[in-house]
Design a protein around this motif. Structure first.
Motif, PDB file in Angstrom:
ATOM      1  N   ALA A   3     -15.884 -11.177  10.975  1.00  0.00           N
ATOM      2  CA  ALA A   3     -15.579 -11.727  12.295  1.00  0.00           C
ATOM      3  C   ALA A   3     -14.329 -11.079  12.855  1.00  0.00           C
ATOM      4  O   ALA A   3     -13.430 -10.676  12.130  1.00  0.00           O
ATOM      5  CB  ALA A   3     -15.395 -13.231  12.190  1.00  0.00           C
ATOM      6  N   THR A   4     -14.270 -10.953  14.146  1.00  0.00           N
ATOM      7  CA  THR A   4     -13.073 -10.459  14.820  1.00  0.00           C
ATOM      8  C   THR A   4     -12.739 -11.421  15.930  1.00  0.00           C
ATOM      9  O   THR A   4     -13.514 -12.299  16.283  1.00  0.00           O
ATOM     10  CB  THR A   4     -13.305  -9.053  15.413  1.00  0.00           C
ATOM     11  OG1 THR A   4     -14.256  -9.153  16.483  1.00  0.00           O
ATOM     12  CG2 THR A   4     -13.817  -8.092  14.364  1.00  0.00           C
ATOM     13  N   ILE A   5     -11.564 -11.238  16.528  1.00  0.00           N
ATOM     14  CA  ILE A   5     -11.126 -12.147  17.568  1.00  0.00           C
ATOM     15  C   ILE A   5     -12.086 -12.137  18.757  1.00  0.00           C
ATOM     16  O   ILE A   5     -12.194 -13.110  19.491  1.00  0.00           O
ATOM     17  CB  ILE A   5      -9.690 -11.786  18.023  1.00  0.00           C
ATOM     18  CG1 ILE A   5      -9.103 -12.899  18.924  1.00  0.00           C
ATOM     19  CG2 ILE A   5      -9.669 -10.464  18.736  1.00  0.00           C
ATOM     20  CD1 ILE A   5      -8.956 -14.211  18.250  1.00  0.00           C
ATOM     21  N   ILE A   8     -14.873 -14.835  18.118  1.00  0.00           N
ATOM     22  CA  ILE A   8     -14.451 -16.161  17.709  1.00  0.00           C
ATOM     23  C   ILE A   8     -14.148 -16.980  18.951  1.00  0.00           C
ATOM     24  O   ILE A   8     -13.356 -16.565  19.797  1.00  0.00           O
ATOM     25  CB  ILE A   8     -13.211 -16.101  16.797  1.00  0.00           C
ATOM     26  CG1 ILE A   8     -13.587 -15.473  15.453  1.00  0.00           C
ATOM     27  CG2 ILE A   8     -12.620 -17.486  16.581  1.00  0.00           C
ATOM     28  CD1 ILE A   8     -12.417 -15.230  14.547  1.00  0.00           C
ATOM     29  N   ARG A  10     -12.424 -19.424  21.235  1.00  0.00           N
ATOM     30  CA  ARG A  10     -11.084 -19.994  21.275  1.00  0.00           C
ATOM     31  C   ARG A  10     -11.154 -21.473  21.627  1.00  0.00           C
ATOM     32  O   ARG A  10     -12.054 -21.912  22.336  1.00  0.00           O
ATOM     33  CB  ARG A  10     -10.212 -19.241  22.282  1.00  0.00           C
ATOM     34  CG  ARG A  10      -9.952 -17.793  21.878  1.00  0.00           C
ATOM     35  CD  ARG A  10      -9.115 -17.082  22.908  1.00  0.00           C
ATOM     36  NE  ARG A  10      -8.920 -15.677  22.555  1.00  0.00           N
ATOM     37  CZ  ARG A  10      -8.300 -14.798  23.330  1.00  0.00           C
ATOM     38  NH1 ARG A  10      -7.831 -15.185  24.516  1.00  0.00           N
ATOM     39  NH2 ARG A  10      -8.162 -13.565  22.938  1.00  0.00           N
ATOM     40  N   ASP A  39      -4.252 -23.697  13.534  1.00  0.00           N
ATOM     41  CA  ASP A  39      -4.278 -22.271  13.861  1.00  0.00           C
ATOM     42  C   ASP A  39      -3.958 -21.977  15.328  1.00  0.00           C
ATOM     43  O   ASP A  39      -4.717 -22.325  16.234  1.00  0.00           O
ATOM     44  CB  ASP A  39      -5.661 -21.710  13.517  1.00  0.00           C
ATOM     45  CG  ASP A  39      -5.674 -20.202  13.432  1.00  0.00           C
ATOM     46  OD1 ASP A  39      -4.716 -19.559  13.903  1.00  0.00           O
ATOM     47  OD2 ASP A  39      -6.657 -19.657  12.888  1.00  0.00           O
ATOM     48  N   VAL A  42      -6.101 -18.724  17.575  1.00  0.00           N
ATOM     49  CA  VAL A  42      -7.373 -18.829  18.285  1.00  0.00           C
ATOM     50  C   VAL A  42      -7.304 -19.852  19.420  1.00  0.00           C
ATOM     51  O   VAL A  42      -8.321 -20.391  19.841  1.00  0.00           O
ATOM     52  CB  VAL A  42      -8.536 -19.168  17.325  1.00  0.00           C
ATOM     53  CG1 VAL A  42      -8.812 -18.002  16.402  1.00  0.00           C
ATOM     54  CG2 VAL A  42      -8.246 -20.427  16.512  1.00  0.00           C
ATOM     55  N   GLU A  67      -6.229 -13.997   6.384  1.00  0.00           N
ATOM     56  CA  GLU A  67      -6.416 -14.858   7.553  1.00  0.00           C
ATOM     57  C   GLU A  67      -5.818 -14.216   8.798  1.00  0.00           C
ATOM     58  O   GLU A  67      -6.434 -14.211   9.872  1.00  0.00           O
ATOM     59  CB  GLU A  67      -5.754 -16.214   7.317  1.00  0.00           C
ATOM     60  CG  GLU A  67      -6.396 -17.067   6.261  1.00  0.00           C
ATOM     61  CD  GLU A  67      -5.540 -18.264   5.944  1.00  0.00           C
ATOM     62  OE1 GLU A  67      -5.712 -19.304   6.607  1.00  0.00           O
ATOM     63  OE2 GLU A  67      -4.682 -18.163   5.040  1.00  0.00           O
ATOM     64  N   LEU A  70      -7.840 -11.415  10.197  1.00  0.00           N
ATOM     65  CA  LEU A  70      -9.101 -11.823  10.816  1.00  0.00           C
ATOM     66  C   LEU A  70      -8.951 -12.086  12.305  1.00  0.00           C
ATOM     67  O   LEU A  70      -9.780 -11.663  13.103  1.00  0.00           O
ATOM     68  CB  LEU A  70      -9.634 -13.079  10.116  1.00  0.00           C
ATOM     69  CG  LEU A  70     -10.979 -13.607  10.605  1.00  0.00           C
ATOM     70  CD1 LEU A  70     -12.099 -12.635  10.286  1.00  0.00           C
ATOM     71  CD2 LEU A  70     -11.266 -14.974   9.974  1.00  0.00           C
ATOM     72  N   THR A  71      -7.901 -12.786  12.683  1.00  0.00           N
ATOM     73  CA  THR A  71      -7.761 -13.206  14.084  1.00  0.00           C
ATOM     74  C   THR A  71      -6.520 -12.663  14.775  1.00  0.00           C
ATOM     75  O   THR A  71      -6.368 -12.831  15.984  1.00  0.00           O
ATOM     76  CB  THR A  71      -7.731 -14.739  14.188  1.00  0.00           C
ATOM     77  OG1 THR A  71      -6.640 -15.240  13.405  1.00  0.00           O
ATOM     78  CG2 THR A  71      -9.039 -15.339  13.677  1.00  0.00           C
ATOM     79  N   ALA A 143      -3.848 -22.706   8.886  1.00  0.00           N
ATOM     80  CA  ALA A 143      -5.194 -22.819   9.459  1.00  0.00           C
ATOM     81  C   ALA A 143      -5.467 -24.244   9.921  1.00  0.00           C
ATOM     82  O   ALA A 143      -5.847 -24.481  11.064  1.00  0.00           O
ATOM     83  CB  ALA A 143      -6.246 -22.379   8.444  1.00  0.00           C
ATOM     84  N   THR A 188     -13.690 -19.368  11.445  1.00  0.00           N
ATOM     85  CA  THR A 188     -12.746 -18.461  10.798  1.00  0.00           C
ATOM     86  C   THR A 188     -12.646 -18.727   9.302  1.00  0.00           C
ATOM     87  O   THR A 188     -13.053 -17.909   8.472  1.00  0.00           O
ATOM     88  CB  THR A 188     -11.361 -18.594  11.447  1.00  0.00           C
ATOM     89  OG1 THR A 188     -10.977 -19.976  11.476  1.00  0.00           O
ATOM     90  CG2 THR A 188     -11.383 -18.049  12.862  1.00  0.00           C
TER      91      THR A 188
END
Length: 253
Positions: A3-5, A8, A10, A39, A42, A67, A70-71, A143, A188
């Motif tokens: 996964a990427t931003i 994902i 928000r 978190d 996001v 973590e 990832l975002t 998170a 996430t």
């Protein structure tokens, strides 16, 4: 697929709160010194704008490298907000119970928190220094805004002279937010945990529906049992009297 931003969704934080109003040495902790949160990477653009307009000056990210990779930093990266990545764990698995279908047990969590304070004392001491020196509000998050965030919140409140009961009461406020937290984490943390063989939905089912107080009581008791002073690991890692004095001054200003 990683996964990427960009893929994902928000969302607004569901476990964000100002520590203002908690009794500390000399009075009540003022609003605007420190925010604890789930978190922040996001959050929506609107949430980021509101936080910055409210005085946010620094973010302390307590998540692991995986973590954070990832975002990233999320929308707050577009603002002049200082960013400090201070992971309290090497990996997500370090904070997971053993077993194929682990049951989260509050005493065991408290013991894990105590080990986290000891192992990550330099990061926690640095975080308190950042809060002491930031020109505005500091927000710190992991998170869920529960475990790692709860540990840092406890260390900050201890440094400010809060009682155990007030520290535990702040920590336990997350209990009512956990269903929303688990739902928000699924895109996430669900992906990261799956790679490690953990099922986030299954963990939500096995989480005990009882007050969380015992975890923080256990952490504080365990640290005092080992060190006498629950802040001793941080003091040994560089937390000085001058930083504590500055924190207390800022907390009441």
């Amino acid at each position: 697929m990683t996964a990427t931003i960009t893929d994902i969704e928000r969302s607004a934080p569901v476990n964000l709160r100002d520590l203002g109003g908690i009794p500390v040495e000399g009075g009540l902790l003022r609003n605007g010194l420190a925010l604890r949160a789930d978190d922040l990477s996001v959050i929506t653009d609107e949430d980021a704008r509101i936080l910055v307009e409210g005085g946010l000056a620094a973010v302390i990210d307590l998540r692991t490298k995986d973590e954070a990779a990832l975002t990233g930093r999320g929308p707050l990266a577009g603002y002049p907000v200082a960013y400090h990545h201070l992971p309290l764990m090497e990996s997500i698995s370090a904070g997971m119970p053993d077993g194929d279908a682990p049951v989260i047990e509050h005493v065991a969590m408290g013991m894990m928190y105590a080990r986290m304070v000891e192992a990550a004392a330099p990061q926690l001491a640095s975080a308190l220094g950042i809060i002491a020196l930031a020109p505005g509000t500091t927000a710190f998050h992991c998170a869920a805004g529960r475990d790692r965030t709860g540990v840092l919140a406890a260390m900050l409140l201890l440094a400010l002279g809060a009682t155990d009961d007030d520290i535990v009461a702040d920590y336990a406020r997350t209990h009512g937010n956990m269903a929303a937290v688990m739902q928000r984490m699924k895109p996430t943390m669900g992906a990261l945990m799956a790679r490690l063989g953990f099922d986030l939905d299954a963990m939500a089912v096995t989480f005990p529906d009882e007050p969380m107080d015992i975890s923080m009581h256990t952490m504080l008791a365990r640290l005092r049992e080992r060190h006498g002073d629950a802040l001793a690991p941080l003091r040994a890692a560089g937390l000085g009297a001058d930083t504590i004095a500055r924190l207390r001054h800022r907390a009441l200003a």
